[in-house]
Design a protein around this motif. Structure first.
Motif, PDB file in Angstrom:
ATOM      1  N   ALA A  17       0.828  -1.211   0.000  1.00 52.43           N
ATOM      2  CA  ALA A  17       0.000   0.000   0.000  1.00 52.43           C
ATOM      3  C   ALA A  17       0.860   1.257   0.000  1.00 52.43           C
ATOM      4  O   ALA A  17       0.505   2.268  -0.604  1.00 52.43           O
ATOM      5  N   CYS A  50      -2.222  -6.821  -7.936  1.00 50.73           N
ATOM      6  CA  CYS A  50      -3.076  -5.625  -7.882  1.00 50.73           C
ATOM      7  C   CYS A  50      -2.261  -4.362  -7.674  1.00 50.73           C
ATOM      8  O   CYS A  50      -2.548  -3.314  -8.246  1.00 50.73           O
ATOM      9  N   ALA A  51      -1.242  -4.469  -6.822  1.00 51.41           N
ATOM     10  CA  ALA A  51      -0.461  -3.280  -6.446  1.00 51.41           C
ATOM     11  C   ALA A  51       0.259  -2.668  -7.638  1.00 51.41           C
ATOM     12  O   ALA A  51       0.487  -1.464  -7.689  1.00 51.41           O
ATOM     13  N   GLU A  53      -0.771  -2.089 -10.559  1.00 56.63           N
ATOM     14  CA  GLU A  53      -1.569  -1.283 -11.478  1.00 56.63           C
ATOM     15  C   GLU A  53      -1.367   0.218 -11.260  1.00 56.63           C
ATOM     16  O   GLU A  53      -1.202   0.988 -12.216  1.00 56.63           O
ATOM     17  N   LEU A  54      -1.372   0.613 -10.023  1.00 54.06           N
ATOM     18  CA  LEU A  54      -1.167   2.039  -9.737  1.00 54.06           C
ATOM     19  C   LEU A  54       0.248   2.477 -10.134  1.00 54.06           C
ATOM     20  O   LEU A  54       0.456   3.595 -10.607  1.00 54.06           O
ATOM     21  N   LEU A  57       0.235   3.275 -13.739  1.00 51.93           N
ATOM     22  CA  LEU A  57      -0.389   4.579 -13.994  1.00 51.93           C
ATOM     23  C   LEU A  57       0.555   5.719 -13.610  1.00 51.93           C
ATOM     24  O   LEU A  57       0.681   6.706 -14.328  1.00 51.93           O
ATOM     25  N   SER A  60       3.140   6.467 -16.052  1.00 45.88           N
ATOM     26  CA  SER A  60       2.687   7.069 -17.308  1.00 45.88           C
ATOM     27  C   SER A  60       2.698   8.596 -17.251  1.00 45.88           C
ATOM     28  O   SER A  60       2.475   9.253 -18.261  1.00 45.88           O
ATOM     29  N   THR A  61       2.936   9.156 -16.076  1.00 43.37           N
ATOM     30  CA  THR A  61       2.965  10.624 -15.997  1.00 43.37           C
ATOM     31  C   THR A  61       4.205  11.140 -16.730  1.00 43.37           C
ATOM     32  O   THR A  61       5.260  10.500 -16.694  1.00 43.37           O
TER      33      THR A  61
ATOM     34  N   VAL B 138      -3.419  11.291 -14.562  1.00 42.96           N
ATOM     35  CA  VAL B 138      -2.777  10.873 -13.309  1.00 42.96           C
ATOM     36  C   VAL B 138      -2.105  12.086 -12.667  1.00 42.96           C
ATOM     37  O   VAL B 138      -2.184  12.305 -11.455  1.00 42.96           O
ATOM     38  N   LEU B 142      -2.683  13.676  -9.087  1.00 41.88           N
ATOM     39  CA  LEU B 142      -1.539  13.854  -8.171  1.00 41.88           C
ATOM     40  C   LEU B 142      -1.551  15.272  -7.595  1.00 41.88           C
ATOM     41  O   LEU B 142      -1.309  15.492  -6.415  1.00 41.88           O
ATOM     42  N   ARG B 185      -1.544   7.199  -1.975  1.00 40.61           N
ATOM     43  CA  ARG B 185      -1.804   6.193  -3.007  1.00 40.61           C
ATOM     44  C   ARG B 185      -3.267   5.734  -2.972  1.00 40.61           C
ATOM     45  O   ARG B 185      -3.863   5.454  -4.018  1.00 40.61           O
ATOM     46  N   LEU B 188      -5.278   8.391  -4.695  1.00 38.83           N
ATOM     47  CA  LEU B 188      -5.041   8.319  -6.137  1.00 38.83           C
ATOM     48  C   LEU B 188      -5.801   7.157  -6.758  1.00 38.83           C
ATOM     49  O   LEU B 188      -6.461   7.300  -7.787  1.00 38.83           O
ATOM     50  N   ALA B 189      -5.687   6.003  -6.107  1.00 43.29           N
ATOM     51  CA  ALA B 189      -6.349   4.803  -6.635  1.00 43.29           C
ATOM     52  C   ALA B 189      -7.864   5.006  -6.685  1.00 43.29           C
ATOM     53  O   ALA B 189      -8.520   4.623  -7.652  1.00 43.29           O
ATOM     54  N   CYS B 194      -8.935   2.593 -10.043  1.00 41.04           N
ATOM     55  CA  CYS B 194      -8.230   1.418 -10.576  1.00 41.04           C
ATOM     56  C   CYS B 194      -8.376   0.242  -9.609  1.00 41.04           C
ATOM     57  O   CYS B 194      -8.773   0.410  -8.458  1.00 41.04           O
ATOM     58  N   ALA B 196      -6.247  -1.303  -8.152  1.00 43.26           N
ATOM     59  CA  ALA B 196      -5.354  -1.236  -6.989  1.00 43.26           C
ATOM     60  C   ALA B 196      -6.088  -0.707  -5.767  1.00 43.26           C
ATOM     61  O   ALA B 196      -5.661  -0.945  -4.646  1.00 43.26           O
TER      62      ALA B 196
END
Lengths: 162, 200
Positions: A17, A50-51, A53-54, A57, A60-61, B138, B142, B185, B188-189, B194, B196
């Motif tokens: 997390a 799962c972790a 995925e963020l 993203l 991608s910034t 994103v 942020l 986080r 954000l998620a 998403c 996550a």
């Protein structure tokens, strides 16, 4: 250092997390134990999937562009001139203030009177301080004020204003 | 720089030797007003601090101002750096970050990133999804995070600092850093909706 096999699922969840799914970002002293759990526990494997995925993203910034050569050159040559410029700037500001005062006094035809006032101030201070040893502070103030007013020839002006 | 090199020819050869000097040695020289050492540090580190400030502030112009201010602070307060207590990179992250946070506090509400256009609520789900998944989106989310959460994510994720260094730069404990990261986080998620988000 957390020994391999000592990583609990709850702590593993916290690590994911906070730091995401890339183990290179995990706390160094817990990394090996967490990586081992990720290979041995099905639940940990699922959480890890799962972790990520963020993380994808976030990656991608857009990456900020590097500093321009002009900015770097400006920065590198900056400190000494800047400190010097600040000193020059302060001097210029003071110079400007005195210059402006001079212009105002000259435009108002007050230069002779201003000169008298300045010399009277100086004389008053000299006389006043010379009496420090002989008089109480309260009297000193009166004496100095008398000197100022008398020497500047302002008594008549004050009467005119009244 | 050129002017100073001309004034003192020795500094030219010396700066060549300085190019490989460790950061803490350069800072010690800066404390003695050696501009050549200062220039080496500027060329060595500006990119990373500029990127960090830009990510926290969402504006290149403000990031440049902040980095410039921070380097002036380095010039005037170099003697305040103690290599026994911190790495230069961590110490300077703290300087840059404090300037970012000061500036953010001074101007509320938070400005949107440069070049940001309000997202058009599209009826086309695939377009919306594409938009949502873009780096631009994103970045917008942020920027909506509280400054310290964003700074924590920036330091750990983008700058690659260890948890201890990031905590030191933010002047918090490692536990508090983890709390900032988790909250950041999680938000954000949730905003990006998403998968996550299931983790939290």
């Amino acid at each position: 250092m957390v020994e391999q096999g000592d990583m609990k699922l709850d702590r593993f969840k916290e690590i994911l997390a906070a730091y995401g799914g890339d183990s290179s970002r995990w706390p160094e002293d817990e990394r090996a134990a967490a990586e081992q759990l990720a290979t041995t526990s099905d639940e940990a494997k699922e959480l890890l999937a799962c972790a990520g995925e963020l993380d994808v993203l976030l990656s991608s910034t857009p990456t900020p562009a590097p500093a321009s050569v002009a900015f770097l050159d400006k920065l590198a040559s900056q400190p000494a001139p800047t400190v010097a410029n600040q000193a020059v700037g302060t001097a210029r500001t003071s110079g400007f203030a005195f210059g402006a005062l001079f212009q105002i006094l000259r435009a108002g035809g007050m230069m002779p009177r201003a000169a008298g006032l300045i010399s009277a101030c100086a004389l008053g201070i000299v006389l006043g301080t010379s009496q420090l040893g002989r008089h109480h502070d309260n009297y000193l103030v009166v004496d100095a004020s008398e000197n100022l007013i008398t020497n500047a020839g302002l008594m008549s002006d004050l009467k005119e204003i009244d | 720089m050129t002017e100073h090199q001309d004034d003192n020819p020795e500094s030219v050869s010396e700066s060549g030797g300085l190019a490989n000097a460790p950061d803490h040695e350069l800072v010690a020289r800066i404390a003695n007003r050696e501009q050549a050492a200062y220039a080496v540090l500027v060329y060595r580190h500006t990119d990373r601090y500029l990127a960090h400030a830009e990510r926290v502030m969402g504006s290149r112009a403000e990031a440049e101002d902040i980095v410039q201010d921070s380097f002036i602070k380095l010039w005037t307060h170099a003697e305040g750096f103690d290599p026994a207590r911190a790495k230069f990179s961590t110490w300077f992250y703290r300087i840059v970050l404090n300037r970012c946070l000061d500036r953010k506090r001074a101007k509320k509400p938070v400005a949107l990133p440069e070049g940001y256009d309000a997202v058009d609520d599209s009826d086309n789900p695939s377009e919306a999804l594409e938009e949502k998944q873009s780096g631009h989106m994103v970045r917008v989310h942020l920027m909506e995070l509280p400054e310290r959460q964003r700074a924590a994510i920036t330091l750990c994720y983008f700058e690659g600092l260890s948890n201890k260094d990031a905590a030191e730069a933010l002047e918090v404990s490692v536990k508090a850093l983890e709390s900032l990261l988790i909250r950041g986080r999680r938000a954000l998620a949730a905003n990006l909706k998403c998968e996550a988000g299931n983790l939290f």
